[in-house]
Scaffold this active site. Sequence first.
Site, PDB file in Angstrom:
ATOM      1  N   ASP A 322      -2.477 -74.637 -76.626  1.00  0.00           N
ATOM      2  CA  ASP A 322      -3.188 -75.910 -76.484  1.00  0.00           C
ATOM      3  C   ASP A 322      -4.519 -75.761 -77.215  1.00  0.00           C
ATOM      4  OD1 ASP A 322      -4.732 -78.072 -75.664  1.00  0.00           O
ATOM      5  OD2 ASP A 322      -4.045 -77.993 -73.588  1.00  0.00           O
ATOM      6  N   ARG A 338      -3.676 -80.273 -89.711  1.00  0.00           N
ATOM      7  CA  ARG A 338      -3.167 -81.387 -90.520  1.00  0.00           C
ATOM      8  C   ARG A 338      -3.089 -82.642 -89.661  1.00  0.00           C
ATOM      9  NH1 ARG A 338       2.120 -83.597 -91.029  1.00  0.00           N
ATOM     10  NH2 ARG A 338       2.803 -81.974 -89.592  1.00  0.00           N
ATOM     11  N   HIS A 342      -8.130 -86.917 -86.698  1.00  0.00           N
ATOM     12  CA  HIS A 342      -8.210 -88.392 -86.625  1.00  0.00           C
ATOM     13  C   HIS A 342      -7.591 -88.933 -85.337  1.00  0.00           C
ATOM     14  CE1 HIS A 342      -4.126 -89.962 -88.404  1.00  0.00           C
ATOM     15  NE2 HIS A 342      -3.933 -88.980 -87.566  1.00  0.00           N
TER      16      HIS A 342
END
Length: 450
Positions: A322, A338, A342
């Site tokens: 995690d 990757r 966002h």
Amino acid sequence: MTSPLTALAGLISSGVQTLESAYAKEGLSFPSLDQPFSPGPLDKDPDVAATTRLIVAAAHQIIATVRAPMDTIQDYAPAMYMSATLGLAVDVNVADVLKDAGTQGLHVHDIGEKVDIDEVKLARVLRYLATRHVFKEVTPNVFSNNRISSVLVKAHPLEQLKTDKLTKYEDAPAAAFVGHCTDEALASSAFLAEYIHEAPADVDAPFNLALKTPSKLWNWYEEPGNEWRGRRFNAAMKGGGEHFPSTLFTEGYDWKSLKPGSTVVDVGGSVGTVTILLHKAYPHLKYILQDLEPVIGDAKKFWDAQSPKSITDGSVTLQAQDFFQPQTVKNADVYFLRLILHDWPDSANVKILKNIRAVAAPSTKLIIFDSIMPHACPEPGGPPPPPFPLLANLGLPIGGFLTMMDMQMLNIINGQERTLNQFVELGAVTGWKLDGVKPGILAALVFSPA
């Protein structure tokens, strides 16, 4: 000096000539809007793509320029009807019904019978869409697929689509994207203004207000009754990911400069679709793929099918981790993320990046593969501007998509698309300094320990 209107018209005219010349060299005509989409040899040509972006940017700007302001507002304000009608068409499988009807189309009476919708209401919906070039009204109340609507056809037979909601969107990325945007995202968007204006401290995103749930989107998808939405979301994301060329990752960093046996950690890497690209291109490196336990279970199946030897020989290790917990791999040569940052607000990303910084060696590199939000105005020291008088972010083709994604992130998960300065600031508060950026549809931002 050339007027903005003349310059925009010139960009469109010269761009059209360039496109038609490119197709003529291949012995082809430019595809008709009235015909179903069929993959062609120039679909991924970078020069054709660049020309197309300029035409689209100029076309939208010339409309905004010549149209009366009130007409533009009257177009934008009720844009929810585009989402609502498009979502309905995808949900009841209209494109699938029309798949075999050909260019002659099908009367709305027959379409309505197949999708179990009143033909008068359905005709109104399809006419709204056809007026905006999704579907075609061939003759009064007779509709067919066109180039745009044909990409909404799903992969399974119509009867299966009606009865098996769980697999409905498999291998149908366009339909899955529409379904996601016009279902939970559209419902959430109605609460976007309230969320921004009132900023309730105990609410993560507009999604939580709309769906009346304390769960984050990812957990909500796992709740009983929502599994099919989770499958639909995954199908949409898989389709979106396939638009990224592998070179974004294999050439985004100088992987050859790493010594044999150097450790590369893919943080939150899902099943390892990027790790396997890197492993095939740079087999001299050791890779550790990290994600949550259930995802690593899926990753085992992926690697067993794609490259089982990579696991057995130890060149690739699958590890449950995690990224909000302390990083267990210390002193790796490279950690990369990757499309992770966002998905989260700054407060969460600070935890993610600090966890990596705590175990980084002085020579460690952190690579962030993510979109960089461009400003709509020129930036000091920024990239060269597009042709006059286009917006600095090219409007709809580039800035339009990224600003849409930014609103989508805010709307459903309180995430964010970031400008370059925001990435630099995020690095600064977590102990990383930016070394360089390789631009692209996904940029590669390379950081070193500060």
